[in-house]
Design a protein around this motif. Structure first.
Motif, PDB file in Angstrom:
ATOM      1  N   VAL A  49       0.861  -1.179   0.000  1.00  0.00           N
ATOM      2  CA  VAL A  49       0.000   0.000   0.000  1.00  0.00           C
ATOM      3  C   VAL A  49       0.901   1.233   0.000  1.00  0.00           C
ATOM      4  CG1 VAL A  49      -1.723   1.308   1.302  1.00  0.00           C
ATOM      5  CG2 VAL A  49      -1.884  -1.181   1.192  1.00  0.00           C
ATOM      6  N   ILE A  50       0.632   2.124  -0.944  1.00  0.00           N
ATOM      7  CA  ILE A  50       1.397   3.361  -1.102  1.00  0.00           C
ATOM      8  C   ILE A  50       0.566   4.529  -0.591  1.00  0.00           C
ATOM      9  CG2 ILE A  50       2.451   4.937  -2.796  1.00  0.00           C
ATOM     10  CD1 ILE A  50       3.894   2.286  -2.756  1.00  0.00           C
ATOM     11  N   SER A  51       1.205   5.434   0.148  1.00  0.00           N
ATOM     12  CA  SER A  51       0.593   6.712   0.525  1.00  0.00           C
ATOM     13  C   SER A  51       1.390   7.808  -0.162  1.00  0.00           C
ATOM     14  CB  SER A  51       0.645   6.930   2.035  1.00  0.00           C
ATOM     15  OG  SER A  51      -0.084   5.941   2.707  1.00  0.00           O
ATOM     16  N   ALA A  52       0.694   8.703  -0.871  1.00  0.00           N
ATOM     17  CA  ALA A  52       1.363   9.780  -1.596  1.00  0.00           C
ATOM     18  C   ALA A  52       0.649  11.093  -1.339  1.00  0.00           C
ATOM     19  CB  ALA A  52       1.387   9.490  -3.087  1.00  0.00           C
ATOM     20  N   GLU A  53       1.441  12.164  -1.253  1.00  0.00           N
ATOM     21  CA  GLU A  53       0.910  13.502  -1.014  1.00  0.00           C
ATOM     22  C   GLU A  53       1.121  14.360  -2.254  1.00  0.00           C
ATOM     23  OE1 GLU A  53       1.161  17.025   2.341  1.00  0.00           O
ATOM     24  OE2 GLU A  53       2.674  15.457   2.328  1.00  0.00           O
ATOM     25  N   THR A  54       0.084  15.105  -2.633  1.00  0.00           N
ATOM     26  CA  THR A  54       0.177  16.013  -3.772  1.00  0.00           C
ATOM     27  C   THR A  54       0.734  17.354  -3.309  1.00  0.00           C
ATOM     28  OG1 THR A  54      -2.069  16.853  -3.460  1.00  0.00           O
ATOM     29  CG2 THR A  54      -1.811  14.920  -4.897  1.00  0.00           C
ATOM     30  N   ASP A  55       1.054  18.230  -4.267  1.00  0.00           N
ATOM     31  CA  ASP A  55       1.591  19.553  -3.945  1.00  0.00           C
ATOM     32  C   ASP A  55       0.626  20.391  -3.120  1.00  0.00           C
ATOM     33  OD1 ASP A  55       3.971  19.030  -5.249  1.00  0.00           O
ATOM     34  OD2 ASP A  55       3.315  19.941  -7.137  1.00  0.00           O
ATOM     35  N   ASP A  56      -0.673  20.171  -3.301  1.00  0.00           N
ATOM     36  CA  ASP A  56      -1.649  20.957  -2.536  1.00  0.00           C
ATOM     37  C   ASP A  56      -2.019  20.315  -1.198  1.00  0.00           C
ATOM     38  OD1 ASP A  56      -3.108  18.911  -3.626  1.00  0.00           O
ATOM     39  OD2 ASP A  56      -4.625  20.174  -4.572  1.00  0.00           O
ATOM     40  N   GLY A  57      -1.305  19.258  -0.799  1.00  0.00           N
ATOM     41  CA  GLY A  57      -1.477  18.675   0.531  1.00  0.00           C
ATOM     42  C   GLY A  57      -2.454  17.521   0.635  1.00  0.00           C
ATOM     43  N   ASP A  58      -3.091  17.145  -0.472  1.00  0.00           N
ATOM     44  CA  ASP A  58      -3.995  15.991  -0.438  1.00  0.00           C
ATOM     45  C   ASP A  58      -3.182  14.711  -0.330  1.00  0.00           C
ATOM     46  OD1 ASP A  58      -6.267  17.584  -0.706  1.00  0.00           O
ATOM     47  OD2 ASP A  58      -6.215  17.464  -2.903  1.00  0.00           O
ATOM     48  N   ILE A  59      -3.666  13.773   0.468  1.00  0.00           N
ATOM     49  CA  ILE A  59      -2.985  12.489   0.637  1.00  0.00           C
ATOM     50  C   ILE A  59      -3.893  11.383   0.118  1.00  0.00           C
ATOM     51  CG2 ILE A  59      -2.045  10.844   2.307  1.00  0.00           C
ATOM     52  CD1 ILE A  59      -1.287  13.254   4.047  1.00  0.00           C
ATOM     53  N   PHE A  60      -3.322  10.524  -0.730  1.00  0.00           N
ATOM     54  CA  PHE A  60      -4.042   9.386  -1.285  1.00  0.00           C
ATOM     55  C   PHE A  60      -3.279   8.122  -0.933  1.00  0.00           C
ATOM     56  CE2 PHE A  60      -5.032  12.989  -4.012  1.00  0.00           C
ATOM     57  CZ  PHE A  60      -6.417  12.927  -4.072  1.00  0.00           C
ATOM     58  N   PHE A  61      -4.010   7.065  -0.584  1.00  0.00           N
ATOM     59  CA  PHE A  61      -3.355   5.790  -0.306  1.00  0.00           C
ATOM     60  C   PHE A  61      -4.191   4.656  -0.863  1.00  0.00           C
ATOM     61  CE2 PHE A  61      -5.988   6.838   3.285  1.00  0.00           C
ATOM     62  CZ  PHE A  61      -6.610   5.654   3.642  1.00  0.00           C
ATOM     63  N   GLU A  62      -3.499   3.668  -1.420  1.00  0.00           N
ATOM     64  CA  GLU A  62      -4.169   2.521  -2.041  1.00  0.00           C
ATOM     65  C   GLU A  62      -3.087   1.540  -2.477  1.00  0.00           C
ATOM     66  OE1 GLU A  62      -6.555   0.142  -2.517  1.00  0.00           O
ATOM     67  OE2 GLU A  62      -7.903   1.859  -2.531  1.00  0.00           O
ATOM     68  N   ARG A  63      -3.510   0.426  -3.053  1.00  0.00           N
ATOM     69  CA  ARG A  63      -2.574  -0.572  -3.579  1.00  0.00           C
ATOM     70  C   ARG A  63      -1.633   0.053  -4.600  1.00  0.00           C
ATOM     71  NH1 ARG A  63      -7.389  -2.438  -4.829  1.00  0.00           N
ATOM     72  NH2 ARG A  63      -6.766  -2.586  -6.993  1.00  0.00           N
ATOM     73  N   GLU A  64      -0.442  -0.494  -4.709  1.00  0.00           N
ATOM     74  CA  GLU A  64       0.577   0.095  -5.574  1.00  0.00           C
ATOM     75  C   GLU A  64       0.202   0.109  -7.051  1.00  0.00           C
ATOM     76  OE1 GLU A  64       4.372  -1.878  -5.616  1.00  0.00           O
ATOM     77  OE2 GLU A  64       3.434  -3.847  -5.466  1.00  0.00           O
ATOM     78  N   GLU A  65      -0.773  -0.684  -7.470  1.00  0.00           N
ATOM     79  CA  GLU A  65      -1.178  -0.716  -8.873  1.00  0.00           C
ATOM     80  C   GLU A  65      -1.747   0.627  -9.343  1.00  0.00           C
ATOM     81  OE1 GLU A  65      -2.504  -3.180  -6.713  1.00  0.00           O
ATOM     82  OE2 GLU A  65      -0.930  -4.595  -7.222  1.00  0.00           O
ATOM     83  N   LEU A  66      -2.207   1.459  -8.416  1.00  0.00           N
ATOM     84  CA  LEU A  66      -2.818   2.734  -8.784  1.00  0.00           C
ATOM     85  C   LEU A  66      -1.817   3.895  -8.802  1.00  0.00           C
ATOM     86  CD1 LEU A  66      -6.214   2.368  -6.890  1.00  0.00           C
ATOM     87  CD2 LEU A  66      -5.755   2.049  -9.309  1.00  0.00           C
ATOM     88  N   PHE A  67      -0.527   3.563  -8.703  1.00  0.00           N
ATOM     89  CA  PHE A  67       0.542   4.550  -8.753  1.00  0.00           C
ATOM     90  C   PHE A  67       1.557   4.105  -9.796  1.00  0.00           C
ATOM     91  CE2 PHE A  67      -1.208   4.530  -4.512  1.00  0.00           C
ATOM     92  CZ  PHE A  67      -1.314   5.876  -4.165  1.00  0.00           C
ATOM     93  N   LYS A  68       2.205   5.074 -10.448  1.00  0.00           N
ATOM     94  CA  LYS A  68       3.321   4.747 -11.325  1.00  0.00           C
ATOM     95  C   LYS A  68       4.386   5.816 -11.151  1.00  0.00           C
ATOM     96  CE  LYS A  68       1.056   6.595 -15.482  1.00  0.00           C
ATOM     97  NZ  LYS A  68       0.569   6.276 -16.812  1.00  0.00           N
ATOM     98  N   LEU A  69       5.650   5.401 -11.297  1.00  0.00           N
ATOM     99  CA  LEU A  69       6.749   6.338 -11.134  1.00  0.00           C
ATOM    100  C   LEU A  69       6.680   7.442 -12.159  1.00  0.00           C
ATOM    101  CD1 LEU A  69       9.687   3.898 -10.358  1.00  0.00           C
ATOM    102  CD2 LEU A  69       8.546   5.437  -8.764  1.00  0.00           C
ATOM    103  N   ALA A  70       6.962   8.663 -11.716  1.00  0.00           N
ATOM    104  CA  ALA A  70       6.906   9.833 -12.610  1.00  0.00           C
ATOM    105  C   ALA A  70       8.267  10.108 -13.215  1.00  0.00           C
ATOM    106  CB  ALA A  70       6.434  11.053 -11.839  1.00  0.00           C
TER     107      ALA A  70
END
Length: 57
Positions: A36-57
């Motif tokens: 499970v990955i937790s990631a924060e956006t520039d505006d401070g929103d935090i999203f967390f879910e299984r790693e399949e919903l994230f990809k390296l930028a």
């Protein structure tokens, strides 16, 4: 993926029209769903879910 990596967050999670940028703040090994990955956006929103919903930028 590791803490500090820049990622793109899936529209399936954010309900936006496009993938949005964020930075990983936590990586957890969950015994029921896997990584499970937790990631924060520039505006401070935090999203967390299984790693399949994230990809390296």
């Amino acid at each position: 993926m590791k803490v500090g990596d820049n990622v793109l967050i899936s529209p399936d999670l954010t309900h936006q029209t496009d993938w949005i940028k964020g930075k990983i703040i936590d990586v957890e090994q969950n015994q029921f769903v896997g990584v499970v990955i937790s990631a924060e956006t520039d505006d401070g929103d935090i999203f967390f879910e299984r790693e399949e919903l994230f990809k390296l930028a």
